[in-house]
Design a protein around this motif. Structure first.
Motif, PDB file in Angstrom:
ATOM      1  N   ALA A 106     -13.681   6.732   0.035  1.00  0.00           N
ATOM      2  CA  ALA A 106     -14.691   6.317   0.643  1.00  0.00           C
ATOM      3  C   ALA A 106     -15.307   4.790   0.488  1.00  0.00           C
ATOM      4  O   ALA A 106     -15.600   3.934   1.208  1.00  0.00           O
ATOM      5  CB  ALA A 106     -16.068   7.074   0.088  1.00  0.00           C
ATOM      6  N   GLN A 107     -14.790   4.151  -0.745  1.00  0.00           N
ATOM      7  CA  GLN A 107     -15.188   2.949  -1.388  1.00  0.00           C
ATOM      8  C   GLN A 107     -13.979   1.878  -0.588  1.00  0.00           C
ATOM      9  O   GLN A 107     -14.160   0.872  -0.242  1.00  0.00           O
ATOM     10  CB  GLN A 107     -15.114   2.820  -2.589  1.00  0.00           C
ATOM     11  N   LEU A 108     -12.806   2.279  -0.505  1.00  0.00           N
ATOM     12  CA  LEU A 108     -11.796   1.683   0.007  1.00  0.00           C
ATOM     13  C   LEU A 108     -12.012   1.342   1.681  1.00  0.00           C
ATOM     14  O   LEU A 108     -11.734   0.346   1.927  1.00  0.00           O
ATOM     15  CB  LEU A 108     -10.301   2.503  -0.239  1.00  0.00           C
ATOM     16  N   THR A 109     -12.571   2.458   2.184  1.00  0.00           N
ATOM     17  CA  THR A 109     -12.575   2.264   3.510  1.00  0.00           C
ATOM     18  C   THR A 109     -13.995   2.097   4.265  1.00  0.00           C
ATOM     19  O   THR A 109     -14.036   1.753   5.494  1.00  0.00           O
ATOM     20  CB  THR A 109     -12.170   3.636   4.199  1.00  0.00           C
ATOM     21  N   GLU A 110     -14.717   1.567   3.290  1.00  0.00           N
ATOM     22  CA  GLU A 110     -16.163   1.251   3.769  1.00  0.00           C
ATOM     23  C   GLU A 110     -16.191  -0.049   4.282  1.00  0.00           C
ATOM     24  O   GLU A 110     -15.465  -1.203   3.835  1.00  0.00           O
ATOM     25  CB  GLU A 110     -17.134   1.060   2.394  1.00  0.00           C
ATOM     26  N   GLY A 111     -16.769  -0.453   5.527  1.00  0.00           N
ATOM     27  CA  GLY A 111     -16.495  -1.480   6.381  1.00  0.00           C
ATOM     28  C   GLY A 111     -15.511  -1.632   7.228  1.00  0.00           C
ATOM     29  O   GLY A 111     -15.325  -2.716   7.833  1.00  0.00           O
ATOM     30  N   TRP A 112     -14.529  -0.650   7.113  1.00  0.00           N
ATOM     31  CA  TRP A 112     -13.391  -0.899   7.904  1.00  0.00           C
ATOM     32  C   TRP A 112     -13.788  -0.883   9.395  1.00  0.00           C
ATOM     33  O   TRP A 112     -14.559  -0.126   9.786  1.00  0.00           O
ATOM     34  CB  TRP A 112     -12.331   0.061   7.883  1.00  0.00           C
ATOM     35  N   GLY A 113     -13.031  -1.705  10.343  1.00  0.00           N
ATOM     36  CA  GLY A 113     -13.068  -1.800  11.835  1.00  0.00           C
ATOM     37  C   GLY A 113     -11.966  -1.032  12.120  1.00  0.00           C
ATOM     38  O   GLY A 113     -11.073  -0.288  11.683  1.00  0.00           O
ATOM     39  N   GLN A 114     -11.791  -0.931  13.559  1.00  0.00           N
ATOM     40  CA  GLN A 114     -10.820  -0.390  14.431  1.00  0.00           C
ATOM     41  C   GLN A 114      -9.453  -0.527  14.047  1.00  0.00           C
ATOM     42  O   GLN A 114      -8.570   0.049  13.702  1.00  0.00           O
ATOM     43  CB  GLN A 114     -11.083  -0.189  15.899  1.00  0.00           C
ATOM     44  N   GLY A 115      -9.249  -1.707  13.564  1.00  0.00           N
ATOM     45  CA  GLY A 115      -7.872  -2.580  13.312  1.00  0.00           C
ATOM     46  C   GLY A 115      -7.434  -1.823  12.057  1.00  0.00           C
ATOM     47  O   GLY A 115      -6.254  -1.327  12.077  1.00  0.00           O
ATOM     48  N   GLU A 116      -8.277  -1.829  10.980  1.00  0.00           N
ATOM     49  CA  GLU A 116      -7.808  -1.249   9.810  1.00  0.00           C
ATOM     50  C   GLU A 116      -7.402   0.333  10.045  1.00  0.00           C
ATOM     51  O   GLU A 116      -6.450   0.737   9.623  1.00  0.00           O
ATOM     52  CB  GLU A 116      -8.766  -1.395   8.659  1.00  0.00           C
ATOM     53  N   TRP A 117      -8.391   1.233  10.814  1.00  0.00           N
ATOM     54  CA  TRP A 117      -7.869   2.376  10.908  1.00  0.00           C
ATOM     55  C   TRP A 117      -6.851   2.735  11.738  1.00  0.00           C
ATOM     56  O   TRP A 117      -6.026   3.604  11.468  1.00  0.00           O
ATOM     57  CB  TRP A 117      -9.049   3.029  11.701  1.00  0.00           C
ATOM     58  N   GLU A 118      -6.581   1.944  12.655  1.00  0.00           N
ATOM     59  CA  GLU A 118      -5.183   2.052  13.508  1.00  0.00           C
ATOM     60  C   GLU A 118      -4.237   1.674  12.771  1.00  0.00           C
ATOM     61  O   GLU A 118      -2.971   2.103  12.774  1.00  0.00           O
ATOM     62  CB  GLU A 118      -5.260   0.938  14.687  1.00  0.00           C
ATOM     63  N   THR A 119      -4.396   0.631  11.741  1.00  0.00           N
ATOM     64  CA  THR A 119      -3.225   0.596  10.922  1.00  0.00           C
ATOM     65  C   THR A 119      -2.879   1.343   9.883  1.00  0.00           C
ATOM     66  O   THR A 119      -1.449   1.857   9.636  1.00  0.00           O
ATOM     67  CB  THR A 119      -3.367  -0.899   9.924  1.00  0.00           C
ATOM     68  N   LEU A 120      -3.866   2.076   9.261  1.00  0.00           N
ATOM     69  CA  LEU A 120      -3.639   3.237   8.420  1.00  0.00           C
ATOM     70  C   LEU A 120      -3.058   4.393   9.266  1.00  0.00           C
ATOM     71  O   LEU A 120      -1.848   4.880   8.667  1.00  0.00           O
ATOM     72  CB  LEU A 120      -5.003   3.659   7.993  1.00  0.00           C
ATOM     73  N   GLY A 121      -3.406   4.642  10.387  1.00  0.00           N
ATOM     74  CA  GLY A 121      -2.848   5.663  11.392  1.00  0.00           C
ATOM     75  C   GLY A 121      -1.184   5.457  11.607  1.00  0.00           C
ATOM     76  O   GLY A 121      -0.398   6.262  11.413  1.00  0.00           O
ATOM     77  N   GLN A 122      -0.994   4.037  11.929  1.00  0.00           N
ATOM     78  CA  GLN A 122       0.637   3.884  12.258  1.00  0.00           C
ATOM     79  C   GLN A 122       1.394   3.812  10.943  1.00  0.00           C
ATOM     80  O   GLN A 122       2.537   4.366  10.900  1.00  0.00           O
ATOM     81  CB  GLN A 122       0.377   2.275  12.684  1.00  0.00           C
ATOM     82  N   ARG A 123       0.758   3.448   9.853  1.00  0.00           N
ATOM     83  CA  ARG A 123       1.931   3.456   8.496  1.00  0.00           C
ATOM     84  C   ARG A 123       1.892   4.842   8.155  1.00  0.00           C
ATOM     85  O   ARG A 123       2.855   5.201   7.537  1.00  0.00           O
ATOM     86  CB  ARG A 123       0.911   2.625   7.458  1.00  0.00           C
ATOM     87  N   ALA A 124       0.816   5.681   8.498  1.00  0.00           N
ATOM     88  CA  ALA A 124       0.986   6.892   8.015  1.00  0.00           C
ATOM     89  C   ALA A 124       1.925   7.818   8.752  1.00  0.00           C
ATOM     90  O   ALA A 124       2.872   8.558   8.324  1.00  0.00           O
ATOM     91  CB  ALA A 124      -0.266   7.877   8.328  1.00  0.00           C
ATOM     92  N   LEU A 125       2.169   7.489   9.998  1.00  0.00           N
ATOM     93  CA  LEU A 125       3.104   8.041  10.728  1.00  0.00           C
ATOM     94  C   LEU A 125       4.811   7.509  10.519  1.00  0.00           C
ATOM     95  O   LEU A 125       5.491   8.262  10.328  1.00  0.00           O
ATOM     96  CB  LEU A 125       2.871   7.640  12.237  1.00  0.00           C
ATOM     97  N   ASN A 126       4.558   6.245  10.131  1.00  0.00           N
ATOM     98  CA  ASN A 126       6.011   5.314   9.815  1.00  0.00           C
ATOM     99  C   ASN A 126       6.491   5.864   8.519  1.00  0.00           C
ATOM    100  O   ASN A 126       7.752   6.061   8.333  1.00  0.00           O
ATOM    101  CB  ASN A 126       5.727   4.038   9.748  1.00  0.00           C
ATOM    102  N   TYR A 127       5.435   6.361   7.610  1.00  0.00           N
ATOM    103  CA  TYR A 127       6.132   6.703   6.069  1.00  0.00           C
ATOM    104  C   TYR A 127       5.966   8.220   5.905  1.00  0.00           C
ATOM    105  O   TYR A 127       5.792   8.912   4.841  1.00  0.00           O
ATOM    106  CB  TYR A 127       5.329   6.051   5.080  1.00  0.00           C
TER     107      TYR A 127
END
Length: 244
Positions: A203-224
């Protein structure tokens, strides 16, 4: 580690004044306040110890990437809100011996046989010193070679960001990689046992995240191959902490 400090901070934020605790019993607030003061003292000592370790590694010209508890604390409003029980530092595999020697110069030594340990783990045996303090673990990667959902060390190094601890330069994982590793560590290695602390971290890590960070998280999660651990942690965070 306790989350009572974070609870106290949340209550204070919601009421605007820790003395106006909004229905929380006085004795509970006093215990939480004591926990905050104790945690602040412990984290201060831990940061001093970490700075000394980083200074020794810097003098030996060994890059240091701080992970887990100490680094996660930097995402909290106050580092005293995030206690940790050891110091985890990743160094390049080729410089592992140099890193160990640098810590030897400060009085640290491995408390178990390296021969057996290195066949089973991805870090040196925890290092201790007679004068006390937290254990130090020197990693050269953050996962096991045979496991799925690996986080390549070279990619983590390439994306690492600068960090300063008591005037000592270091590196930490970028926020997206930190979230990935947090989810992987909690689910793959610990099967989500005792995951509440990790959910607070997420919750602390992702506080204030925008669409870009969430999309990057999703893409890296798929890649790895980490989509399932990440999804599970996000669902738990939504259900337990109302993270959206």
């Amino acid at each position: 580690q306790s989350v009572s400090q974070l609870l106290f901070w949340r209550i204070e934020q919601r009421t605007g004044d820790a003395e106006q605790e909004g229905g929380v019993p006085q004795e509970v607030m006093e215990k939480l306040r004591q926990d905050v003061h104790a945690a602040a003292a412990q984290v201060m000592l831990a940061e001093q110890q970490l700075a000394a370790v980083l200074g020794a590694l810097s003098a030996a010209e060994v890059p240091a990437l701080v992970v887990k508890g100490a680094a996660l604390g930097s995402f909290y409003p106050d580092t005293a809100l995030r206690q940790y029980g050891d110091l985890d530092i990743m160094v390049p595999e080729a410089q592992l011996d140099m890193a160990e020697q640098a810590l030897n110069s400060l009085g640290y030594h491995c408390f178990r046989s390296k021969t057996w340990w290195l066949d089973h783990f991805h870090h040196l045996p925890p290092m201790v010193r007679e004068s006390g303090g937290l254990l130090v673990e020197l990693h050269w990667r953050l996962d096991y070679q045979e496991e799925k959902g690996r986080l390549p060390a070279d990619a983590l190094w390439a994306r690492a960001v600068p960090w300063i601890v008591h005037d000592q330069p270091a590196l930490q994982l970028d926020a997206v990689d930190a979230a990935l590793y947090l989810c992987r560590h909690a689910v793959v290695q610990h099967r989500a046992h005792g995951a509440f602390r990790s959910l607070c971290d997420l919750a602390q890590l992702t506080e204030g995240w925008g669409q870009g960070e969430w999309e990057t998280l999703g893409q890296r999660a798929l890649n790895y191959e980490l989509a399932r651990p990440v999804y599970l942690m996000l669902v738990l965070a939504e259900q337990v902490l109302n993270l959206t």
